[in-house]
Design a protein around this motif. Structure first.
Motif, PDB file in Angstrom:
ATOM      1  N   LYS A 421       0.842  -1.209   0.000  1.00 47.94           N
ATOM      2  CA  LYS A 421       0.000   0.000   0.000  1.00 47.94           C
ATOM      3  C   LYS A 421       0.873   1.254   0.000  1.00 47.94           C
ATOM      4  O   LYS A 421       0.577   2.222  -0.698  1.00 47.94           O
ATOM      5  N   VAL A 422       1.946   1.231   0.792  1.00 48.43           N
ATOM      6  CA  VAL A 422       2.874   2.368   0.828  1.00 48.43           C
ATOM      7  C   VAL A 422       3.528   2.548  -0.541  1.00 48.43           C
ATOM      8  O   VAL A 422       3.669   3.682  -1.023  1.00 48.43           O
ATOM      9  N   LYS A 423       3.922   1.435  -1.161  1.00 50.76           N
ATOM     10  CA  LYS A 423       4.538   1.491  -2.482  1.00 50.76           C
ATOM     11  C   LYS A 423       3.579   2.108  -3.497  1.00 50.76           C
ATOM     12  O   LYS A 423       3.982   2.959  -4.323  1.00 50.76           O
ATOM     13  N   PHE A 424       2.325   1.696  -3.438  1.00 49.20           N
ATOM     14  CA  PHE A 424       1.317   2.260  -4.332  1.00 49.20           C
ATOM     15  C   PHE A 424       1.145   3.761  -4.064  1.00 49.20           C
ATOM     16  O   PHE A 424       0.986   4.561  -4.997  1.00 49.20           O
ATOM     17  N   GLY A 425       1.191   4.131  -2.791  1.00 47.76           N
ATOM     18  CA  GLY A 425       1.066   5.546  -2.436  1.00 47.76           C
ATOM     19  C   GLY A 425       2.202   6.384  -3.000  1.00 47.76           C
ATOM     20  O   GLY A 425       2.000   7.511  -3.462  1.00 47.76           O
ATOM     21  N   GLU A 427       3.945   5.625  -5.704  1.00 50.36           N
ATOM     22  CA  GLU A 427       3.797   5.659  -7.165  1.00 50.36           C
ATOM     23  C   GLU A 427       2.706   6.615  -7.615  1.00 50.36           C
ATOM     24  O   GLU A 427       2.780   7.176  -8.717  1.00 50.36           O
ATOM     25  N   THR A 428       1.699   6.815  -6.779  1.00 52.08           N
ATOM     26  CA  THR A 428       0.563   7.676  -7.147  1.00 52.08           C
ATOM     27  C   THR A 428       0.588   9.025  -6.428  1.00 52.08           C
ATOM     28  O   THR A 428      -0.403   9.753  -6.464  1.00 52.08           O
ATOM     29  N   SER A 429       1.732   9.331  -5.760  1.00 51.97           N
ATOM     30  CA  SER A 429       1.892  10.604  -5.031  1.00 51.97           C
ATOM     31  C   SER A 429       0.782  10.810  -4.006  1.00 51.97           C
ATOM     32  O   SER A 429       0.192  11.902  -3.900  1.00 51.97           O
ATOM     33  N   LEU A 430       0.491   9.758  -3.255  1.00 57.47           N
ATOM     34  CA  LEU A 430      -0.526   9.836  -2.206  1.00 57.47           C
ATOM     35  C   LEU A 430      -0.076  10.817  -1.124  1.00 57.47           C
ATOM     36  O   LEU A 430       1.119  10.985  -0.874  1.00 57.47           O
ATOM     37  N   SER A 431      -1.020  11.443  -0.483  1.00 54.21           N
ATOM     38  CA  SER A 431      -0.699  12.429   0.557  1.00 54.21           C
ATOM     39  C   SER A 431       0.029  11.757   1.723  1.00 54.21           C
ATOM     40  O   SER A 431      -0.189  10.591   2.022  1.00 54.21           O
ATOM     41  N   SER A 432       0.881  12.543   2.376  1.00 56.80           N
ATOM     42  CA  SER A 432       1.715  12.010   3.452  1.00 56.80           C
ATOM     43  C   SER A 432       0.893  11.466   4.605  1.00 56.80           C
ATOM     44  O   SER A 432       1.264  10.467   5.227  1.00 56.80           O
ATOM     45  N   ASP A 433      -0.241  12.085   4.915  1.00 52.02           N
ATOM     46  CA  ASP A 433      -1.032  11.631   6.058  1.00 52.02           C
ATOM     47  C   ASP A 433      -1.617  10.251   5.823  1.00 52.02           C
ATOM     48  O   ASP A 433      -1.687   9.424   6.742  1.00 52.02           O
TER      49      ASP A 433
END
Length: 470
Positions: A421-425, A427-433
């Motif tokens: 999930k972190v890796k996907f975040g 790759e997709t520039s997910l927010s830090s929170d």
């Protein structure tokens, strides 16, 4: 959960032996033993150095119970991290009980199952995975399971996990810092380095998760089902493998009505052989139950030995029927290694041997086939070598980490899920929170393995399976 009272238990196996060891641990362990120990040189145990041996007698008031050798270990430099005394006495069960009861009267209490190792964990002498390896080491009954337990006790597995957790924790701190400065829109965590770490963690977790398939069967023994029609020599083969008359052998078809199991260590790996009832259509109620159990054991087995009477293959159509049955079995159990054993090799003509070999090779190139004579013990060693080839022992030879504990496997799977999930975040520039939440979950599951995150219920479940005195 940590108690400061002194505990006592028999550390060696119960029953009569040459020597028995009684272990005492706790803040007052040395002083309690000192009240019942009379050194031959009038030594005071409380004034002796750690890791020393002392000869004397255990005395109950005026009654001498035994001549003993007392080992003194002062905390924190002991197995439990506490003051610890080990009393080596003669192995009479009467002497053992008399000394233990005397120590109980002097202020000790009986140790719970695994309490010495639990105290070692709580005092930081072992992490939780190392503590669990103690139980695995005690129960190991072959070279492979012993090697895995020793590796885990040395901390190879937990050290690897702890290092990854520490690196991930450092990045988690930087991510949390970014949240504190969210309005400034700054990045403290280098995303390229973070991505490299996540890829590395994912690789390690996948390797450990995959190793469980091998580790679990090595730890518990690899179940091997011996199947086939009645009277083809299944029981004779079991006896030949075990080198003893374990199963009843008879010319009467259907003699084996129930499954018979026994274990054998081959090349350091434990195999659990299961002699099953012959598969055929029958009106016999008892035999039918045995045949039903045969199919249940096939489902549970890791390897299937399909045994055939080679002499019967000379009958017209019998070899073709065998090929149909083998293909059906293979389709029914595609994930299980199947070894075709043609029995009674010593009675087969060269022409029949060639015919069988040619037809089997043409129709079942992917299946291993071996000609044996269970009665004459021909081909049995080759069979053992073939069974070893089904087991991935390369990891053992290369001293790689292998997971055998179901709890560790479950935590690793959950940690891997969160890391992905972190890796996907990333790759997709997910927010830090949002990424911070997934990182926290991954850290939690890492901590569950080594004991950095724990609770009384978890510890109770783990150490309840230990033996008393360890």
């Amino acid at each position: 959960m940590l108690n400061n009272d002194s505990i006592v238990a028999l550390a060696t196996a119960s029953g009569t032996g040459a020597i028995a060891i009684i272990r005492v641990s706790g803040q007052d362990a040395i002083s309690i033993v000192n009240t019942v120990f009379k050194s031959i040189k009038n030594k005071d145990l409380t004034k002796q150095k750690s890791h020393t041996l002392h000869l004397g007698h255990i005395v109950d008031e005026t009654k001498t119970l035994d001549q003993v050798l007392v080992s003194v270990f002062k905390g924190p430099n002991s197995y439990t991290g506490e003051n610890t005394v080990e009393i080596s006495c003669h192995g009479s069960t009467y002497i053992q009980q008399q000394i233990i009861q005397l120590l109980l009267r002097k202020g000790c209490r009986m140790a719970d199952a695994g309490e010495f190792t639990l105290r070692a964990f709580l005092n930081g002498k072992l992490d939780l995975s190392q503590a669990e390896a103690v139980a695995d080491l005690i129960s190991s009954d072959n070279e492979a399971s012993h090697q895995i337990a020793m590796q885990q006790m040395r901390g190879g597995f937990s050290n690897e996990i702890a290092k990854l957790r520490e690196e991930l924790l450092n990045f988690a701190s930087l991510i949390e810092l970014e949240l504190d400065f969210a309005e400034e829109d700054v990045e403290f965590a280098d995303r390229s380095q973070f991505n490299e770490l996540i890829n590395r963690i994912e690789f390690v977790l996948k390797r450990l998760v995959d190793s469980f398939a091998v580790g679990n069967v090595i730890k518990n023994g690899i179940p091997v089902a011996i199947v086939g029609e009645p009277n083809v020599g299944k029981s004779t083969l079991l006896n030949a493998l075990l080198n003893e008359e374990r199963a009843i052998v008879s010319d009467i078809a259907g003699t084996t009505r129930d499954t018979i199991e026994d274990e054998l260590t081959i090349g350091g790996i434990g195999f659990r052989f299961i002699d099953t009832a012959g598969i055929r259509d029958t009106q016999d109620v008892v035999e039918s139950i045995g045949i039903k159990k045969t199919f249940e054991k096939i489902e549970q087995a890791q390897v299937i030995l399909y045994l055939v009477d080679g002499c019967q293959l000379s009958v017209d159509g019998k070899l073709d029927n065998l090929l149909v049955e083998i293909n059906r079995t293979q389709n029914q159990y595609p994930q299980k290694p199947i070894l075709i054993l043609i029995n009674k090799k010593d009675l087969l003509s060269d022409k029949l041997l060639h015919t069988i070999e040619t037809k089997l090779a043409t129709n079942n190139q992917q299946l291993a086939t071996l000609f044996i004579s269970a009665k004459q013990n021909v081909g049995v060693e080759e069979l053992k070598n073939q069974l070893l080839s089904f087991v991935n022992t390369g990891a053992l030879r290369n001293n790689e980490t292998i997971i055998t504990n179901t709890r560790h496997y479950d935590s690793l799977l959950k940690a891997l899920e969160e890391i992905q999930k972190v890796k996907f975040g990333l790759e997709t520039s997910l927010s830090s929170d949002l990424m911070a939440l997934d990182i926290k979950e991954a850290l939690y599951h890492f901590g569950m393995i080594t004991g950095q995150v724990t609770n009384d219920e978890l510890l109770g479940n783990i150490f309840a399976n230990f033996c008393i005195g360890k």
